[in-house]
Design a protein around this motif. Structure first.
Motif: not given
Length: 500
Positions: A1-18
């Protein structure tokens, strides 16, 4: 269970809301890690349940940039506590969070000292800050405050509840917990995983098996080992015994919220019978000493099997008699029905788990939804009610007691032969993974990153009580203060599980 979708912190809100998809998918957990020694970054992990899968976002912040990230709390209410804790413990600021009061560290902790950063030493003396902590209240003519705690009658742990009240009605409740935070996650950094296990097992007495299982599942997932079938069944046995004594005891404790002595004594007596079986099985009333990384430490014999079955045969008629007493008592029903309502949408928004979620119409149970051990081979129903009040939280527990008794019978009748344990091999440093189980209070989730030589680099332990405590602030308004003990006991949440 270590298949992480890595993103820059600035994109966290957009990605989480999606991923959140307007509440169709739940935020199961959110936490941070100091990975500067590995890659120069801090990381924020968000675990979502997306259908029958788990999706993990990893948002990274370089130590050379501004240590802040866009808060996801404005749309995902369940993130509120997680983000406050990340700010307290790592100094990563959630921009746009509506309430950044300290959560874990309170007002006596010095500003700018972040205890879960790797460059903070656990033995560093911290002077008392003596700052103010502003409780959320309501102002207006005829409104007054009622402070309760943090020290309570009896032996329960400390928690402060501040009621804003007009007449007899509660208008608002603000809760302040984490008075006995023990720094367990910090204390086990660099500790061999086997030695760290004994601290994890003791995070909370009533969730001994739950924390043990989640931690061991994380280790075994990272190591890629399969626990022997007999050990899986023995783990399920103690997990269900833990659920059974908690639910029976909690039903009796709920009666204490209204002074119903017959129910209090009946619940205490039945719980004692179960805990004596726990001691015969494991040598400990709270079931310590059974689960270990790779399997279990103790086996079961025919005598113990007979003792467990005998206890169940005695328990069920007594339990059913107690419940019939409740159902035939109008005074009892008047106190619990329509009291402390948490609507389904609020339960979804807050990410409630366990009894609290299922009583509000949220059909979740990690044993069924993300099966572990032998649960995919066992038959059980997940009781769901829809009123979200004290009564439905009681009836969920009642149904789950009966389901648990049936599960224990299945486990004992299907118990396979074979070894009890496999060895944990050398694990690749800085690999990571999740472990989970369904505790008596709901799903319990651990995330572990390994260090060198099978040591702990970082453990994050999220008990079921953590997402459920905020539900009290929704359940209390509109009721009267004498009903709060009932509302509180209908959740029966652990303080120690959050004071980790």
């Amino acid at each position: 269970m270590n298949n992480y979708r890595t993103i820059p912190a600035a994109a966290l809100r957009e990605t989480a809301y999606e991923l959140y998809a307007d509440g169709q998918h739940g935020l199961m957990s959110m936490f941070a890690n100091d990975e500067r020694e590995l890659n120069g970054n801090f990381a924020i992990y968000c675990l979502f349940s997306v259908g029958k899968k788990m999706q993990i976002i990893k948002a990274v912040l370089s130590e050379n940039e501004e240590l802040e990230f866009p808060s996801i709390t404005p749309k995902i209410s369940a993130a509120a506590w997680y983000e406050r804790e990340i700010y307290d413990m790592f100094g990563l600021k959630p921009i746009g969070h509506p309430d950044l009061r300290p959560l874990v560290l309170h007002e006596n902790w010095q500003t700018g000292i972040f205890p879960l950063r790797k460059d903070f030493h656990s033995k560093t003396p911290i002077p008392t800050a003596k700052k103010d902590f502003n409780m959320a209240t309501v102002e207006g003519e005829g409104v007054f405050e009622v402070p309760v705690g943090p020290i309570h009658a009896g032996i329960i742990e400390p928690g402060h509840f501040r009621f804003s009240q007009a007449g007899e009605d509660i208008i608002r409740l603000d809760a302040k917990l984490f008075f006995l935070h023990r720094g367990i996650e910090k204390a086990i950094e660099g500790t061999p995983i086997e030695r760290a296990f004994y601290r994890v097992e003791r995070i909370s007495g009533i969730c001994t098996v739950a924390h043990s299982l989640s931690y061991c599942h994380a280790i075994e997932s990272i190591a890629g080992v399969i626990v022997p079938p007999r050990a899986q069944y023995l783990r399920a046995l103690v997990g269900e015994l833990e659920r059974l004594y908690n639910h029976v005891g909690d039903i009796g404790n709920l009666c204490a919220g209204m002074g119903f002595a017959v129910g209090i004594m009946a619940g205490a007596r039945m719980k004692e019978d179960i805990m004596r079986v726990n001691e015969a099985l494991t040598g400990h009333r709270f079931l310590r000493g059974m689960v270990v990384p790779g399997g279990v430490r103790l086996d079961i014999n025919n005598q113990l099997t007979t003792e467990i079955i005998g206890m169940l045969n005695k328990l069920i008629p007594d339990f059913n008699e107690m419940i019939e007493l409740f159902k035939g008592n109008d005074a009892f029903l008047n106190r619990v029905e329509t009291t402390g309502i948490v609507p389904r949408q609020a339960a979804l928004d807050l990410g409630l788990v366990g009894v609290g979620a299922r009583a509000s119409g949220v059909d979740v149970d990690i044993r069924r939804d993300f099966p572990y051990g032998c649960y995919s081979s066992l038959n059980f129903d997940v009781p769901v009610y829809h009123n979200g009040d004290v009564a439905d939280r009681l009836w969920v527990r009642v149904d789950e007691v009966r389901q648990t008794v049936d599960l224990i019978r299945q486990i004992l009748s299907q118990m396979p032969q074979g070894p009890l344990k496999v060895d944990i091999p050398a694990i690749k440093p800085y690999s990571s993974g999740f472990g989970w189980c369904e505790s008596p209070q709901g799903n319990n989730i651990h995330w572990l990153m390994m260090g060198e030589n099978n040591t702990v680099y970082r453990l994050y332990a999220r008990a079921a009580a953590y997402p459920n405590w905020p539900a009290l602030t929704v359940a209390a308004p509109g009721n009267i203060i004498p009903d709060f003990p009932l509302i509180n006991k209908s959740y029966e949440l652990s303080y120690a599980c959050v004071d980790r």
